[in-house]
Scaffold this motif. Structure first.
Motif, mmCIF file in Angstrom:
data_model
loop_
_atom_site.group_PDB
_atom_site.id
_atom_site.type_symbol
_atom_site.label_atom_id
_atom_site.label_comp_id
_atom_site.label_asym_id
_atom_site.label_seq_id
_atom_site.Cartn_x
_atom_site.Cartn_y
_atom_site.Cartn_z
ATOM 1 N N UNK A 437 6.732 7.347 8.277
ATOM 2 C CA UNK A 437 6.219 6.046 8.693
ATOM 3 C C UNK A 437 4.910 5.720 7.971
ATOM 4 N N UNK A 438 4.752 4.455 7.647
ATOM 5 C CA UNK A 438 3.471 3.926 7.208
ATOM 6 C C UNK A 438 2.794 3.361 8.453
ATOM 7 N N UNK A 439 1.701 4.010 8.882
ATOM 8 C CA UNK A 439 1.002 3.628 10.107
ATOM 9 C C UNK A 439 -0.272 2.877 9.727
ATOM 10 N N UNK A 440 -0.504 1.743 10.362
ATOM 11 C CA UNK A 440 -1.678 0.924 10.057
ATOM 12 C C UNK A 440 -2.442 0.597 11.329
ATOM 13 N N UNK A 441 -3.789 0.576 11.201
ATOM 14 C CA UNK A 441 -4.666 0.235 12.312
ATOM 15 C C UNK A 441 -5.593 -0.888 11.838
ATOM 16 N N UNK A 442 -5.470 -2.041 12.461
ATOM 17 C CA UNK A 442 -6.293 -3.193 12.098
ATOM 18 C C UNK A 442 -7.326 -3.435 13.192
#
Length: 461
Positions: A437-442
């Protein structure tokens, strides 16, 4: 059925020169169909020669085609009859139909360990009913995973049979009853069941939309079938003549089965897989009460019915030592000299032998908000990814804003942090199987300068 056939490059190209089958169902093709949303076949081998391509040797033992390919590292374990203590698992059983089964094909140990795509020397046959014994039961085998299999996104384990891509036209008068013809799959099918304790099993719900040709009682011994009409039955994907693809099984499709609902089968603790041969004459049914047809009768060669090559696990916890695969990497080492420790190479699916920092976490601005992203394998059971932030690097006060642990969705500890996850591919180029998974936190709450980092913390698996 075991087919004795010398491999040659010309034979591998034959099917491409003929008219393809017109597929009629919603399910996956017999090979190389990565975008099918139901049961995309999983390549047993990957590498520079292409997905699903097996390195084949000539008569002198030298690799002749598909140089550089290797067993797909998506697999974390393979079935056998033994527990982690090297004792025979209490639920293990091998019970083939012995009506016409030669002793050459009843070595169940041939189904242990990694897939080989050796259709002659490394399969275990379940036998086949030949019509001479109406009371004979279909063959079956129950094998064991030494480490529990969990329900992860997408496929959780994959079954490999020695199915063959058909290169015989429907109109060939010498082929007998050829079923669907060129592009179909000579597929000897089987039910698949799983268990947590070796006693209580849940069978995968299946679909078989194969119909008989006009004026026939069954398909015939050399028939092929349209794999797009078959779902959740092992054996529908090609694993022969230089191509190696397996049938995926997703444990989540069992959520409504009785033994799962009543707690007798735990989908996050699967240890046993049972393969039950399907005779193919229509007497056995799918989950919608449709008759199941596959090549019949097939017992003339001393090996009929389902031929098991291997069963590979995807939904298992993995560790740094699994990743290093006996290479002796030290966690704090830097074998490729790129300034990235081997532990971080493991955490972010980087190549420890190739200097490259492009796989490290990435920070960018999106619509005026900072967004930090990284890749992770949700099965990494011995590390935790901790996202931290600070407002100053002069006197940093790093504090946790989010974390991601194995087999779990990321957890946010700061208000204003939005999380998103999308499936991605591994550096090994295999088809997307959802465990990467490509996990992103904005950070939607930032109104001043802020700094971020991802800390990888080791834990007991």
């Amino acid at each position: 059925m075991v087919v004795w056939k010398r491999i040659s490059v010309s034979a591998l190209l034959l099917s491409a020169l003929m008219s393809p089958l017109v597929y009629g169902g919603d399910y996956s093709l017999g090979m190389d169909d990565p975008d099918n949303t139901y049961d995309a076949p999983v390549p047993g081998f990957v590498g520079p020669a292409g997905e699903g391509k097996v390195p084949l040797e000539d008569e002198n033992g030298n690799t002749a085609i598909n140089f550089g390919n290797y067993v797909n590292p998506i697999f974390t374990g393979w079935v056998s009859a033994y527990t982690e203590d090297d004792e025979v698992a209490s639920g293990y059983e091998y019970s083939p139909n012995m009506t016409n089964l030669s002793s050459d094909w009843w070595y169940v140990s041939e189904a242990y360990g990694p897939v080989t795509a050796d259709n002659i020397n490394d399969v275990c046959s379940l036998g086949d009913w030949t019509g001479s014994n109406d009371n004979a039961e279909p063959g079956h085998v129950t094998l064991y995973f030494s480490k529990e299999v969990r329900d992860v996104p997408g496929a959780d384990f994959v079954v490999f049979e020695n199915a063959i891509l058909s290169d015989t036209p429907i109109t060939d008068p010498d082929a007998g009853n050829t079923g669907e013809g060129v592009g179909g799959v000579y597929a000897e099918l089987a039910y698949v069941e799983v268990s947590s304790d070796g006693v209580n099993f849940a069978r995968f719900p299946s679909i078989s939309q194969t119909e008989l040709p006009p004026d026939t009682a069954y398909l015939g011994p050399y028939a092929s079938l349209d794999p797009t009409g078959v779902y959740n039955l092992a054996g529908k994907h090609v694993n022969n003549q230089g191509d190696c693809w397996g049938t995926p099984f997703d444990l989540s499709t069992l959520s409504g089965e009785d033994n799962v609902v009543n707690g007798l089968v735990d989908l996050n603790s699967i240890r046993y897989v049972r393969i039950v041969d399907i005779v193919g004459n229509g007497n056995q049914l799918d989950s919608e009460d449709n008759p199941i047809y596959d090549p019949f009768l097939t017992g003339y060669w001393g090996a009929g019915g389902f031929d098991l090559d291997a069963i590979g696990a995807i939904g298992q916890a993995r560790s740094f030592s699994d990743w290093s695969n006996g290479q002796g990497y030290a966690r704090d080492g830097d074998d490729d000299g790129d300034g990235v420790s081997n532990l971080l190479e493991y955490a972010f699916d980087m190549d420890p032998e190739v200097p490259d920092v492009s796989g490290l976490p990435r920070l960018m601005m999106v619509d005026g908000h900072p967004k930090i992203s990284f890749s992770r394998d949700i099965r990494n059971g011995d590390i935790i990814y901790i996202v931290e932030a600070t407002d100053s690097l002069t006197d940093p006060d790093w504090h946790e804003v989010a974390r991601a642990e194995a087999f779990s969705d990321p957890v946010v500890s700061d208000t204003g942090i939005l999380v998103s996850s999308v499936s991605t591919e591994s550096r090994h180029t295999q088809a997307n199987l959802d465990v990467w998974q490509e996990v992103s936190f904005t950070d939607m709450a930032v109104d001043s300068i802020r700094f971020y980092r991802v800390r990888v913390e080791t834990v007991d698996e």
